[in-house]
Each structure stands twice: as C-alpha cells, then as structure tokens.
Design a protein around this motif. Structure first.
Motif, PDB file in Angstrom:
ATOM      1  N   ALA A  11     -26.665  20.488   0.038  1.00 44.04           N
ATOM      2  CA  ALA A  11     -27.843  20.138  -0.776  1.00 44.04           C
ATOM      3  C   ALA A  11     -28.328  18.734  -0.420  1.00 44.04           C
ATOM      4  O   ALA A  11     -29.550  18.490  -0.297  1.00 44.04           O
ATOM      5  CB  ALA A  11     -27.489  20.215  -2.257  1.00 44.04           C
ATOM      6  N   PHE A  12     -27.394  17.803  -0.232  1.00 40.18           N
ATOM      7  CA  PHE A  12     -27.789  16.428   0.111  1.00 40.18           C
ATOM      8  C   PHE A  12     -28.432  16.374   1.496  1.00 40.18           C
ATOM      9  O   PHE A  12     -29.422  15.666   1.714  1.00 40.18           O
ATOM     10  CB  PHE A  12     -26.563  15.503   0.025  1.00 40.18           C
ATOM     11  N   LEU A  14     -30.020  18.759   2.938  1.00 40.25           N
ATOM     12  CA  LEU A  14     -31.359  19.350   2.836  1.00 40.25           C
ATOM     13  C   LEU A  14     -32.362  18.368   2.228  1.00 40.25           C
ATOM     14  O   LEU A  14     -33.493  18.229   2.719  1.00 40.25           O
ATOM     15  CB  LEU A  14     -31.305  20.621   1.973  1.00 40.25           C
ATOM     16  N   ALA A  15     -31.928  17.676   1.168  1.00 38.16           N
ATOM     17  CA  ALA A  15     -32.816  16.704   0.515  1.00 38.16           C
ATOM     18  C   ALA A  15     -33.199  15.599   1.490  1.00 38.16           C
ATOM     19  O   ALA A  15     -34.369  15.180   1.553  1.00 38.16           O
ATOM     20  CB  ALA A  15     -32.137  16.124  -0.720  1.00 38.16           C
ATOM     21  N   LEU A  16     -32.236  15.147   2.265  1.00 34.44           N
ATOM     22  CA  LEU A  16     -32.506  14.095   3.251  1.00 34.44           C
ATOM     23  C   LEU A  16     -33.492  14.589   4.317  1.00 34.44           C
ATOM     24  O   LEU A  16     -34.449  13.892   4.686  1.00 34.44           O
ATOM     25  CB  LEU A  16     -31.192  13.665   3.894  1.00 34.44           C
ATOM     26  N   ILE A  18     -35.659  17.024   4.043  1.00 36.34           N
ATOM     27  CA  ILE A  18     -37.004  17.178   3.452  1.00 36.34           C
ATOM     28  C   ILE A  18     -37.702  15.831   3.381  1.00 36.34           C
ATOM     29  O   ILE A  18     -38.872  15.686   3.731  1.00 36.34           O
ATOM     30  CB  ILE A  18     -36.914  17.832   2.049  1.00 36.34           C
TER      31      ILE A  18
ATOM     32  N   GLY B  12     -42.334  17.701  -1.924  1.00 34.40           N
ATOM     33  CA  GLY B  12     -41.005  17.395  -1.394  1.00 34.40           C
ATOM     34  C   GLY B  12     -40.012  17.168  -2.510  1.00 34.40           C
ATOM     35  O   GLY B  12     -38.882  17.696  -2.481  1.00 34.40           O
ATOM     36  N   THR B  16     -36.655  19.406  -3.587  1.00 38.40           N
ATOM     37  CA  THR B  16     -35.341  18.800  -3.798  1.00 38.40           C
ATOM     38  C   THR B  16     -34.782  19.202  -5.166  1.00 38.40           C
ATOM     39  O   THR B  16     -33.586  19.531  -5.292  1.00 38.40           O
ATOM     40  CB  THR B  16     -35.450  17.270  -3.714  1.00 38.40           C
ATOM     41  N   ILE B  19     -33.550  22.680  -4.995  1.00 37.35           N
ATOM     42  CA  ILE B  19     -32.238  22.723  -4.324  1.00 37.35           C
ATOM     43  C   ILE B  19     -31.140  22.317  -5.312  1.00 37.35           C
ATOM     44  O   ILE B  19     -30.079  22.952  -5.401  1.00 37.35           O
ATOM     45  CB  ILE B  19     -32.243  21.799  -3.086  1.00 37.35           C
ATOM     46  N   THR B  23     -28.065  24.604  -6.510  1.00 34.16           N
ATOM     47  CA  THR B  23     -26.668  24.164  -6.347  1.00 34.16           C
ATOM     48  C   THR B  23     -25.933  24.240  -7.675  1.00 34.16           C
ATOM     49  O   THR B  23     -24.778  24.677  -7.753  1.00 34.16           O
ATOM     50  CB  THR B  23     -26.642  22.712  -5.823  1.00 34.16           C
ATOM     51  N   LEU B  40     -29.760  13.736  -5.759  1.00 35.39           N
ATOM     52  CA  LEU B  40     -30.529  14.452  -4.725  1.00 35.39           C
ATOM     53  C   LEU B  40     -31.933  13.853  -4.562  1.00 35.39           C
ATOM     54  O   LEU B  40     -32.433  13.745  -3.441  1.00 35.39           O
ATOM     55  CB  LEU B  40     -30.632  15.939  -5.078  1.00 35.39           C
ATOM     56  N   THR B  43     -31.592  10.851  -2.582  1.00 35.89           N
ATOM     57  CA  THR B  43     -31.412  11.193  -1.166  1.00 35.89           C
ATOM     58  C   THR B  43     -32.753  11.541  -0.523  1.00 35.89           C
ATOM     59  O   THR B  43     -33.007  11.193   0.637  1.00 35.89           O
ATOM     60  CB  THR B  43     -30.444  12.388  -1.044  1.00 35.89           C
ATOM     61  N   TYR B  44     -33.587  12.228  -1.301  1.00 32.33           N
ATOM     62  CA  TYR B  44     -34.927  12.558  -0.800  1.00 32.33           C
ATOM     63  C   TYR B  44     -35.703  11.271  -0.518  1.00 32.33           C
ATOM     64  O   TYR B  44     -36.351  11.125   0.530  1.00 32.33           O
ATOM     65  CB  TYR B  44     -35.648  13.413  -1.844  1.00 32.33           C
ATOM     66  N   LEU B  46     -34.365   8.424   0.159  1.00 29.90           N
ATOM     67  CA  LEU B  46     -33.738   7.815   1.344  1.00 29.90           C
ATOM     68  C   LEU B  46     -34.303   8.439   2.622  1.00 29.90           C
ATOM     69  O   LEU B  46     -34.615   7.740   3.597  1.00 29.90           O
ATOM     70  CB  LEU B  46     -32.220   8.016   1.264  1.00 29.90           C
ATOM     71  N   GLY B  47     -34.455   9.759   2.575  1.00 30.46           N
ATOM     72  CA  GLY B  47     -35.032  10.466   3.731  1.00 30.46           C
ATOM     73  C   GLY B  47     -36.439   9.983   4.007  1.00 30.46           C
ATOM     74  O   GLY B  47     -36.828   9.799   5.167  1.00 30.46           O
ATOM     75  N   LEU B  48     -37.208   9.774   2.937  1.00 29.03           N
ATOM     76  CA  LEU B  48     -38.568   9.262   3.111  1.00 29.03           C
ATOM     77  C   LEU B  48     -38.553   7.911   3.807  1.00 29.03           C
ATOM     78  O   LEU B  48     -39.324   7.656   4.734  1.00 29.03           O
ATOM     79  CB  LEU B  48     -39.251   9.113   1.748  1.00 29.03           C
TER      80      LEU B  48
END
Lengths: 194, 61
Positions: A11-12, A14-16, A18, B12, B16, B19, B23, B40, B43-44, B46-48
């Motif tokens: 899940a983490f 996937l979130a990263l 995305i 986005g 998340t 997800i 989970t 989560l 984390t999204y 962080l991804g950004l």
C-alpha cells in the motif's frame, strides 16, 4: 511505525508511486508548456552559404515584366477598350430587363359603380387575404367579377398564387352575379345563408 | 493553480485513500485505521515531492 510500513508495504509503495506519477504529470506538463524556445537553429548558422540555385532565381528578371516588355504603354489602353466594349455589351443585354414590369391588367371590363367598393368577403370562399389580394389586382366590385369571361378567370387565377383554382371551385362569377344584382334570396337559395 | 491540476491532485489523494481502505479491509485489526490513512497520505505527499524534484532536475539538465 516501521512495523506498519513493513506490514503494508504494498500500500505504501502504491501511494508513493501515485504521488510520483501525479507530480510528473503535473509539473512535467507545466514545464513543457511553459518552456520557450530561445534559439532557433538554422543551416545558415552552421556556416552554410545561401544556395546558388536560389540566388539565381532571385536575381533573374521577372517573367511577367519580360512578357510585357515589348508592348509599350498602349497595352493598358487596349485592355481598357476591351473592358469598355464588354461593359457596353452587357449593359445593352441588360437593358430590356431593366424597365419595370407592366402593371397587372385589370380584368374587369365592367364599369366600377359609383357607390364604391363591395365587400368581396361576402363571396363564399373569399376570406380577408383573398379579398386583399383581389383588391391589389384591381378587383373591388361584384360587377367586375360577374363580368369575368373564361379568359379573365384564367388570367386572375394565375395571379392568385396558393389560392389558384378557387374562382371556379367556389363559382365566384355566379355568386357575384347574385350579389351584384342584390338578389340575396337567389344567392341564399343556391349558396347558403349570407 | 488551475482546476484540472487540482482535480488531479485530489484524485491522487483519493486513490491513496481507497488503497488505505482496501488494506484495512484486507487485514482488519492489524493497524490503527486513522494512522494508516494518515501515513499513506503522507507517503503520497512524499511521492509528490520526489516527483517534483525529479522533474525539476530533468528540466535543468
């Protein structure tokens, strides 16, 4: 915290993913549209001289000028004459069409009574529109209609447009004869109540 | 920021959250739900940030 990430690593991840994709989509697109091209390279920048072939075309005298070189100044006068003659011919051709068309012939040979116009709407089958149309054609009295010959009927009928055929269908002439003679009884006996 | 970019950002974040919800449904009781949601979403974010840095670096190159 680490245990939670370890337990739900998918899940983490996937979130990263995305987040990264959204950022690339957002900022990458913005960068592409906002970027301005400063330098526009050209073959001439690389030291290439202008092609000789093109230069010879540029330097060559104009073909149009060469075609008219020997004609002298009269050529435009000649063109003017041709245009003038053509215009005169066209004006002559158009001349017969230009006069205003002859006014519609008044169909009634019968004299118009001194009393004035009759109410043509009393004739069965003649409404306000037809009455106005007839007035426009110069038909204003019962006597005029009563005096119509077959040729008159054909001539008027041709000018009634969508009402064509009404004269004979509704027996206007017969009706008009009764009305012109003030024979109300005879009219009502044959055509119904006035 | 124009609207379609905002929609993309929110979409986005929504994915998340979906997800996280999935989970949570798949492994009930393993983690605290609000904590998982928050982690989560972080984390999204962080991804950004990583994506933004990567795009900036690519543009400079």
């Amino acid at each position: 915290m680490l245990e939670m990430i370890e337990a739900n690593w998918l899940a983490f991840a996937l979130a990263l993913l995305i987040g990264i994709l959204v950022a690339v989509w957002l900022f990458g697109r913005a960068a592409r549209t906002g970027r301005k091209r400063q330098h526009r390279p050209d073959v001439l920048d690389e030291g290439v001289a202008p092609a000789q072939r093109n230069q010879s075309l540029i330097d060559a005298p104009s073909v149009t000028a060469a075609s008219f070189a020997g004609t002298g100044p009269d050529i435009m006068g000649g063109l003017g004459e041709i245009v003038g003659v053509a215009a005169a011919e066209e004006a002559e051709d158009a001349a017969p069409l230009s006069p205003t068309p002859a006014p519609a012939p008044t169909p009634a040979e019968a004299p118009v009574p001194a009393g004035g116009d009759d109410d043509l709407r009393r004739i069965k089958g003649v409404g306000p529109k037809l009455a106005a149309l007839l007035q426009g054609l110069g038909v204003t009295t019962y006597a005029q209609i009563a005096a119509w010959s077959e040729a008159d009927i054909d001539r008027i009928d041709a000018q009634l447009g969508t009402f064509a055929g009404r004269i004979r269908r509704d027996s206007w002439v017969e009706q008009a004869k009764f009305l012109a003679a003030d024979d109300t009884a005879g009219f009502e006996g044959k055509f119904g109540k006035l | 920021m124009n609207s379609h970019r905002l929609i993309l950002l929110v979409a986005g974040a929504f994915s998340t959250a979906v997800i996280a919800f999935g989970t949570q449904l798949g492994h009930p009781g393993r983690t605290d739900p609000p904590l998982l949601f928050t982690a989560l979403l972080a984390t999204y974010g962080l991804g950004l940030g990583i994506g933004w840095l990567a795009v900036g670096r690519m543009n400079r190159a």
